[in-house]
Design a protein around this motif. Sequence first.
Motif, short mmCIF file in Angstrom:
data_model
loop_
_atom_site.label_atom_id
_atom_site.label_comp_id
_atom_site.label_asym_id
_atom_site.label_seq_id
_atom_site.Cartn_x
_atom_site.Cartn_y
_atom_site.Cartn_z
N GLN A 186 1.63 -13.09 -13.68
CA GLN A 186 0.50 -12.92 -12.53
C GLN A 186 -0.54 -11.88 -13.01
O GLN A 186 -1.43 -11.70 -11.96
CB GLN A 186 1.51 -11.99 -11.62
CG GLN A 186 2.81 -13.19 -11.22
CD GLN A 186 2.20 -14.28 -10.28
OE1 GLN A 186 0.80 -14.34 -9.79
NE2 GLN A 186 2.83 -15.54 -11.09
N SER A 187 -0.65 -11.31 -14.22
CA SER A 187 -1.61 -10.57 -14.27
C SER A 187 -2.92 -11.07 -14.63
O SER A 187 -3.17 -11.49 -15.48
CB SER A 187 -1.01 -9.61 -15.62
OG SER A 187 -1.94 -8.60 -15.93
N ARG A 193 2.98 -2.03 -1.67
CA ARG A 193 3.89 -2.39 -2.53
C ARG A 193 3.89 -1.28 -3.76
O ARG A 193 4.66 -1.35 -4.91
CB ARG A 193 3.88 -3.51 -3.16
CG ARG A 193 4.31 -4.76 -2.14
CD ARG A 193 3.54 -6.05 -2.30
NE ARG A 193 3.90 -7.05 -1.36
CZ ARG A 193 3.39 -7.96 -1.01
NH1 ARG A 193 2.17 -8.43 -1.75
NH2 ARG A 193 3.56 -9.19 -0.07
N ILE A 194 2.86 -0.45 -4.02
CA ILE A 194 2.76 0.39 -4.96
C ILE A 194 2.89 1.84 -4.48
O ILE A 194 2.28 2.33 -3.48
CB ILE A 194 1.58 0.28 -5.76
CG1 ILE A 194 1.24 -1.03 -6.15
CG2 ILE A 194 1.44 1.01 -6.96
CD1 ILE A 194 2.09 -1.76 -7.06
N LEU A 195 3.60 2.83 -5.18
CA LEU A 195 3.78 4.26 -4.54
C LEU A 195 3.48 5.07 -5.65
O LEU A 195 3.47 4.86 -6.94
CB LEU A 195 5.29 4.51 -4.46
CG LEU A 195 5.69 5.76 -4.00
CD1 LEU A 195 4.94 6.24 -2.42
CD2 LEU A 195 7.20 6.09 -3.72
N ALA A 223 -9.09 2.29 -7.55
CA ALA A 223 -9.16 1.15 -8.24
C ALA A 223 -8.26 0.05 -7.47
O ALA A 223 -8.68 -1.04 -7.29
CB ALA A 223 -8.87 1.30 -9.43
N LEU A 224 -7.14 0.36 -6.89
CA LEU A 224 -6.33 -0.52 -6.31
C LEU A 224 -6.86 -0.89 -5.14
O LEU A 224 -6.99 -2.17 -4.45
CB LEU A 224 -4.80 0.25 -5.82
CG LEU A 224 -3.95 0.52 -7.29
CD1 LEU A 224 -2.42 1.10 -6.74
CD2 LEU A 224 -3.67 -0.85 -7.81
N ALA A 265 -3.22 0.05 -16.11
CA ALA A 265 -2.24 0.32 -14.71
C ALA A 265 -2.62 -0.31 -13.62
O ALA A 265 -1.81 -0.93 -12.93
CB ALA A 265 -2.70 2.03 -14.42
N VAL A 266 -4.08 -0.62 -13.52
CA VAL A 266 -4.32 -1.52 -12.17
C VAL A 266 -3.99 -3.12 -12.44
O VAL A 266 -3.56 -3.68 -11.70
CB VAL A 266 -6.01 -1.47 -12.45
CG1 VAL A 266 -6.41 -2.60 -11.19
CG2 VAL A 266 -6.46 -0.18 -11.59
N SER A 267 -4.14 -3.27 -14.10
CA SER A 267 -3.68 -4.51 -14.37
C SER A 267 -2.07 -5.05 -13.82
O SER A 267 -1.57 -5.97 -13.43
CB SER A 267 -3.91 -5.17 -15.83
OG SER A 267 -3.49 -6.56 -15.91
N LEU A 268 -1.05 -4.01 -14.14
CA LEU A 268 0.20 -4.23 -13.66
C LEU A 268 0.35 -4.08 -12.54
O LEU A 268 1.31 -4.81 -11.94
CB LEU A 268 1.01 -2.93 -14.54
CG LEU A 268 1.03 -3.05 -16.13
CD1 LEU A 268 1.45 -1.68 -16.69
CD2 LEU A 268 1.97 -4.04 -16.79
N ALA A 269 -0.36 -3.34 -11.64
CA ALA A 269 -0.22 -3.35 -10.32
C ALA A 269 -0.57 -4.81 -9.78
O ALA A 269 -0.01 -5.20 -8.71
CB ALA A 269 -0.95 -2.14 -9.66
#
Length: 317
Positions: free
Chosen positions: A74-75, A191-193, A212-213, A297-301
């Motif tokens: 999904q990345s 969904r991200i903390l 960025a998110l 980090a952004v890619s994983l999120a």
Amino acid sequence: MVDEPLSAGAVARRLGVAVTTLRTWHQRYGLGPSEHVPGHHRRYTPADLARLEIMRKLTAEGVTPAEAARWAKQSPVVPGPGVASRLRAGAGRDGGGQTIPVGRAGPAARGLARAAMRLDSAVISDTISDALATDGVVATWEGLLRPVLAGIGERHVATAGLIDVEHLVSRCVSEAFAAVARAGRPTGPARILLSCADEEQHTLPLEALAAALAEAGVSYRMLGARVPAAALVEAVNRTGPAAVVVWSHTRPTADPAQLSALLAVPRRPLLVLAAGPGWRADTLPAGVVRPVDLAEAVSLALAVRDSLDQSTGADRT
């Protein structure tokens, strides 16, 4: 990242895995080469390689292959397009009597450093806002802000000065990132903390990730500085995120027990990301992922969000 498609052997050498491992990932999880020319073997594109790098990193840090593959597939690729151009434009030594070292960063970073020394908040804010509008959050952080902030820190260590400069620049950066976050206002469940480790007070990198998110349309919750481990676990139990990012800037705040407490939370799956230079890779509990930079980090999120969106869509059909 390479531009030309690669053979399986070339990809295996780049990743440090066996070709048979690539075949297994292809056959079991669909992480195979996507370029197909009739009469030739399939080859791996740069996007294929980026996803395989995430697969390798996640499995090496204890995530099950099936779960790692789900996130890797999904990345999206987060290239940070402005970084290379800034570095090329700024190759060479600092000049003009520069008092904040910015290494090989470009002219925008040198101009920002000069404005910082003048305590010129208007120019500082305008420079940051222009870079964010042109290059986006990731490129601005890597190519502009990090070099200047690191230079301020380096000069402070050497002289015990520039505290006023650091406070002013940090405030301007925080305000700029907050503006990006307000403009983005992602919809949907968070969904991200995002949280600093216990007693960690350096929040700017976490604010960069939040911006960025938001820029990417990913909803998140930000807890901020100095979050005790028990409070973070309670927040996870209350909100049920799919991923938690714990930022540590210094070794004293990087207690792996905080991460172990998150892994013990019964709500699963939960991807735990240990972000920042405080964490030591050899002390992280199995299953914790350590992003190498903001882009990863952004890619994983994004992978987490897209995977959950896909699962939700499948449940509705």
